[in-house]
Design an enzyme around this catalytic site. Structure first.
Site, PDB file in Angstrom:
ATOM      1  N   ARG A 137      19.032  -4.503  40.726  1.00  0.00           N
ATOM      2  CA  ARG A 137      19.772  -4.483  41.992  1.00  0.00           C
ATOM      3  C   ARG A 137      20.967  -5.427  41.978  1.00  0.00           C
ATOM      4  NH1 ARG A 137      14.448  -4.766  43.150  1.00  0.00           N
ATOM      5  NH2 ARG A 137      14.640  -7.034  43.317  1.00  0.00           N
ATOM      6  N   GLU A 138      21.075  -6.225  40.939  1.00  0.00           N
ATOM      7  CA  GLU A 138      22.182  -7.181  40.869  1.00  0.00           C
ATOM      8  C   GLU A 138      23.153  -6.780  39.758  1.00  0.00           C
ATOM      9  OE1 GLU A 138      21.129 -11.362  41.530  1.00  0.00           O
ATOM     10  OE2 GLU A 138      19.092 -10.701  41.992  1.00  0.00           O
TER      11      GLU A 138
END
Length: 334
Positions: A137-138
């Site tokens: 997600r990063e």
């Protein structure tokens, strides 16, 4: 009971009462306006003893989007240094617009913390630097992707060799970033007050500081980081997660790491340094204002209803914790 024990250990005896301008009573320290001894909150100074070339290399890597899979996201994307070291969002967004699950903490003063991340899963800054690179997600990348990209840049490769003794490697990349992050200390007017410099705080800030201690806030928010040196459950006195709140995995805190039921809803106590710059607040980014956070913490953590005038004074004191750093000063640059 834990909060009470800390309160008894840390609170300074009541200080002088003097009449306020409009007939109310205001709590003030002596007119000398310098810090008494034995404070629970401890001062810091600017970072020293760091290799400036290594700090600059870490700075450049912190801003390098090649750490992400699609070359779009750098550490500074979620931790913009000019605006408090966090992006001001409830949740940050990574590659391909993917939304995170927890509020991004500031990167300033993290070298003062005893662990990293809200749940304490990283023991130090080097370990912390690895996490976002691999989080889907990063940055959603891997060292197998990142290192060849960095070493393909001959100028960067030569900097690594000159400064760190070899081309980019996992240890060298995270070491450089961690060294840069150790440079991000932000001493403030409040630190000068603690160091005995007179005239640093206004009467309202001093009232707020005394109230901060008298209510028991300093039982958790203390030390050099004014937090960041212990874990605590959110909702000690009154539960924060009630039947009308949907509990998500991120809300379980340290339990996700340890599996110990006693650690449910337990988080690293956040530092209050620069707190006026780091809204929204709490691990879930649910509280938009500093005043709202003070009110809720009083109720859930201390079992106290803090009157509005006291909230205003405490909030004014917390603004005095906004520190100084060349990167932070860029906020005011046109």
């Amino acid at each position: 009971m834990r909060a009470l024990l800390f309160l008894l250990l840390w609170i300074i005896p009541a200080t002088l009462f003097v009449p306020a301008a409009q007939g109310e009573q205001a709590l003030l320290f002596s007119p000398r306006l310098a810090a008494p001894r034995g404070e629970a909150l401890q001062p810091i100074s600017p970072a020293t003893g760091l290799d400036p070339e290594l700090v600059q290399l870490g700075h450049d890597l912190f801003h390098d989007t090649r750490l992400s899979r699609d070359d779009t996201i750098s550490c500074a994307h979620c931790h913009p240094l000019e605006s408090g070291g966090m992006d001001g969002l409830k949740h940050s967004f990574g590659i391909e617009g993917k939304e995170g699950v927890i509020n991004t903490p500031t990167v300033y003063n993290t070298s003062l913390h005893f662990t990293q991340f809200w749940d304490g899963r990283a023991k130090d800054l080097e370990t912390q630097a690895v996490g976002p690179i691999h989080d889907p997600r990063e940055m959603g990348s891997s060292w197998q992707e990142v290192l060849p990209k960095l070493n393909a840049d001959n100028a960067l490769k030569q900097r690594f060799i000159r400064i760190m003794g070899g081309q980019a490697s996992v240890e060298r990349v995270v070491g450089a970033i961690a060294t840069f992050e150790r440079s991000l200390l932000t001493p403030s007017r409040f630190d000068r007050y603690l160091q005995g410099v007179e005239g640093q705080l206004t009467p309202q800030e001093l009232r707020g500081y005394k109230l901060f201690k008298d209510y028991g806030c300093a039982s958790c928010h203390q030390g050099r980081g004014i937090g960041g040196n212990m874990y605590e459950k959110i909702g000690i006195v009154h539960p924060y997660f009630t039947s009308d709140k949907r509990v998500k995995k991120a809300d379980l805190g340290r339990f996700n790491i340890t599996g110990n039921p006693d650690h449910k809803h337990e988080f690293k106590v956040p530092s209050l340094r620069n707190v006026a710059l780091t809204a929204p607040y709490f691990h879930n980014g649910a509280v938009k204002t500093l005043e709202g956070a003070i009110k809720l913490m009083g109720y859930h953590q201390l079992g106290r209803t803090i009157r509005p005038t006291h909230i205003a004074d405490i909030a004014t004191f917390l603004h005095s914790l906004t520190g100084e750093h060349p990167e932070l000063a860029k906020e005011a640059t046109p």
